[in-house]
Design an enzyme around this catalytic site. Structure first.
Site, PDB file in Angstrom:
ATOM      1  N   LYS A   1       0.931  -1.222  -0.011  1.00 33.00           N
ATOM      2  CA  LYS A   1      -0.115   0.152  -0.134  1.00 33.00           C
ATOM      3  C   LYS A   1       0.864   1.092   0.110  1.00 33.00           C
ATOM      4  O   LYS A   1       1.549   1.329   0.830  1.00 33.00           O
ATOM      5  CB  LYS A   1      -0.982  -0.076   1.453  1.00 33.00           C
ATOM      6  CG  LYS A   1      -1.899   1.344   1.420  1.00 33.00           C
ATOM      7  CD  LYS A   1      -2.638   0.986   2.497  1.00 33.00           C
ATOM      8  CE  LYS A   1      -3.401   2.418   2.626  1.00 33.00           C
ATOM      9  NZ  LYS A   1      -4.615   2.199   3.923  1.00 33.00           N
TER      10      LYS A   1
ATOM     11  N   LYS B   1      -2.255  -1.650  -3.846  1.00 28.37           N
ATOM     12  CA  LYS B   1      -2.980  -0.447  -3.653  1.00 28.37           C
ATOM     13  C   LYS B   1      -2.266   1.029  -3.687  1.00 28.37           C
ATOM     14  O   LYS B   1      -1.277   0.907  -3.099  1.00 28.37           O
ATOM     15  CB  LYS B   1      -3.808  -0.435  -2.589  1.00 28.37           C
ATOM     16  CG  LYS B   1      -4.709   0.655  -2.051  1.00 28.37           C
ATOM     17  CD  LYS B   1      -5.284   0.623  -0.799  1.00 28.37           C
ATOM     18  CE  LYS B   1      -6.160   1.973  -0.513  1.00 28.37           C
ATOM     19  NZ  LYS B   1      -6.166   2.163   0.813  1.00 28.37           N
TER      20      LYS B   1
ATOM     21  N   ARG C   1       1.156  10.040   5.828  1.00 29.68           N
ATOM     22  CA  ARG C   1       1.201   8.655   6.277  1.00 29.68           C
ATOM     23  C   ARG C   1       2.710   8.027   5.484  1.00 29.68           C
ATOM     24  O   ARG C   1       2.500   6.804   5.546  1.00 29.68           O
ATOM     25  CB  ARG C   1       0.088   7.753   5.524  1.00 29.68           C
ATOM     26  CG  ARG C   1      -1.540   8.254   5.841  1.00 29.68           C
ATOM     27  CD  ARG C   1      -2.164   7.091   5.991  1.00 29.68           C
ATOM     28  NE  ARG C   1      -3.798   7.514   6.110  1.00 29.68           N
ATOM     29  CZ  ARG C   1      -4.444   7.960   6.901  1.00 29.68           C
ATOM     30  NH1 ARG C   1      -4.015   8.313   8.126  1.00 29.68           N
ATOM     31  NH2 ARG C   1      -5.758   8.272   6.930  1.00 29.68           N
TER      32      ARG C   1
HETATM   33  C1  PBG Z   1      -7.681   3.266   5.642  1.00 32.17           C
HETATM   34  C2  PBG Z   1      -7.964   2.938   4.401  1.00 32.17           C
HETATM   35  C3  PBG Z   1      -7.716   4.188   3.045  1.00 32.17           C
HETATM   36  C4  PBG Z   1      -8.331   3.584   2.116  1.00 32.17           C
HETATM   37  C5  PBG Z   1      -8.554   2.266   2.411  1.00 32.17           C
HETATM   38  N1  PBG Z   1      -8.347   1.969   3.616  1.00 32.17           N
HETATM   39  C6  PBG Z   1      -7.163   5.382   3.392  1.00 32.17           C
HETATM   40  C7  PBG Z   1      -5.931   5.820   3.667  1.00 32.17           C
HETATM   41  O1  PBG Z   1      -4.944   5.066   3.952  1.00 32.17           O
HETATM   42  O2  PBG Z   1      -5.555   6.846   3.827  1.00 32.17           O
HETATM   43  C8  PBG Z   1      -8.009   4.141   0.782  1.00 32.17           C
HETATM   44  C9  PBG Z   1      -9.135   3.492  -0.190  1.00 32.17           C
HETATM   45  C10 PBG Z   1      -9.815   4.591  -1.465  1.00 32.17           C
HETATM   46  O3  PBG Z   1      -8.885   5.840  -1.434  1.00 32.17           O
HETATM   47  O4  PBG Z   1     -10.515   4.268  -2.080  1.00 32.17           O
HETATM   48  N2  PBG Z   1      -6.238   3.073   6.123  1.00 32.17           N
HETATM   49 ZN    ZN Z   2      -5.979   3.662   8.163  1.00 34.83          ZN
END
Ligand code: PBG
Ligand code: ZN
Length: 324
Positions: free
Chosen positions: A195, A248, A217
């Site tokens: 991610k 992702k 983050r």
């Molecule tokens: C929470 C999470 C996020 C997404 C999925 N779970 C946001 C992030 O990490 O800031 C993003 C999903 C999307 O943009 O469709 N950790």
């Molecule tokens: Zn989160």
């Protein structure tokens, strides 16, 4: 000319015969944003056609989606401002937003529906980070038990798959042992293994009210410039017991999907994230892109790159409109 590639493109029927990539409804996972209330609908301005919904509306929408062939959902819980604190305590509430709706979904649809839950703290922490915040740092190990306990309450409510999205080191192992020692050895873990710290999550953070209040983050999510690191993350999560891996976002990371696909034999999901969805919606609203054609092209690209499942906000419309 002995070789003429155009020969196999002469008719629609022949093109179908030689087509290398298909996207099937069974592969698509529809995300849902669930309010901690029995009923109600709130539009999300940056994500046209996607709403925040109370439990009643979520159940109704999923029932309709099942008729379209959408068998899997990813549930995101919304805590509501008043319940947020430093440790995201509301995420571990057995009577909280996610466990409640999961229980109702399992009661209504049983094994016809695969219920996946996003496991994270950021929608429940007052600072909006995915782990515990202390003196400006996100603490890794103190976050692990909170995340594992969150996964456990989802499992107790009936979740089939828990999907940790926090990117703390060691969370898959912590979660696997917590689930196993409580008798949930058959609840699967879909790891958001790879991610990235992406700018494409903006609309989601509006929807979930989960943007970090300060900072970003980047100390826990991956640097978009790296891909060898993706293989390390994937290998660690596989070793710790992940049942699915995920990359992702999807579209800017098709090379990463292909690499992880080659390195692991686990099922591999691609998350077609909010910003990717909203960018298409915005261009379509301007009349600049053909939505059906672009969505079909994007989803096929993810599968062509090596994804087995796609989490996508386009799922419902793509199936209802026969775009695939
Ligand atoms: C929470 C999470 C996020 C997404 C999925 N779970 C946001 C992030 O990490 O800031 C993003 C999903 C999307 O943009 O469709 N950790
Ligand atoms: Zn989160």
């Amino acid at each position: 000319m002995s070789q003429r590639p155009r020969r196999l493109r002469v008719s629609r029927q022949l093109r179908e015969v030689v087509c290398e990539t298909r996207v099937h409804a069974d592969q698509l996972i529809q995300p849902h944003f669930v309010l901690d209330q029995e009923s109600g609908v709130e539009a999300i301005p940056s994500m046209p056609t996607i709403d925040r919904m109370g439990r009643k509306e979520v159940l109704k929408r999923i029932e309709k989606d099942l008729e379209l062939g959408i068998r899997s959902v990813m549930i995101f819980g919304l805590a509501g401002g008043a319940r947020k604190d430093n440790e995201g305590t509301a995420a571990q509430d057995a009577d909280g937003c996610v466990p409640k709706v999961v229980g109702e979904l399992k009661k209504a649809f049983g094994s016809d529906l695969v219920v996946m839950t996003d496991v994270c703290l950021c929608a429940y922490t007052d600072h909006g980070h995915c782990g515990v915040l202390h003196e400006g740092r996100i603490l890794n190990d103190p976050s692990l038990d909170l995340l594992a306990s969150t996964a456990l309450v989802h499992a107790e409510a009936g979740a089939d798959v828990v999907a940790p999205s926090d990117m703390m080191d060691g969370r898959i192992g912590a979660m696997r042992s917590k689930l196993d020692s409580n008798g949930f050895d058959d609840v699967a873990i879909m790891s958001y293994a790879v991610k990235y710290a992406s700018a494409y999550y903006g609309p989601f953070r509006d929807a979930a009210d989960s943007a970090p209040a300060a900072g970003d983050r980047k100390t826990y999510q991956m640097d978009p410039r790296n891909s060898r690191e993706a293989l390390r993350e994937a290998a660690l999560d596989e070793a710790e017991g992940a049942d699915f891996l995920m990359v992702k976002p999807a579209l800017a990371y098709l090379d990463v999907i292909a690499k992880v696909r080659a390195a692991s034999s686990l099922p591999l999901a691609a998350y077609n994230v909010s910003g990717e969805f909203s960018a298409v919606k915005a261009a379509v609203a301007q009349g600049w892109l053909d939505e059906a054609a672009v969505v079909s092209e994007n989803l096929h690209a993810m599968v062509r790159a090596g994804a087995d499942q796609i989490i996508t906000y386009h799922a419902r419309e793509a199936l209802a409109g026969a775009w695939l």
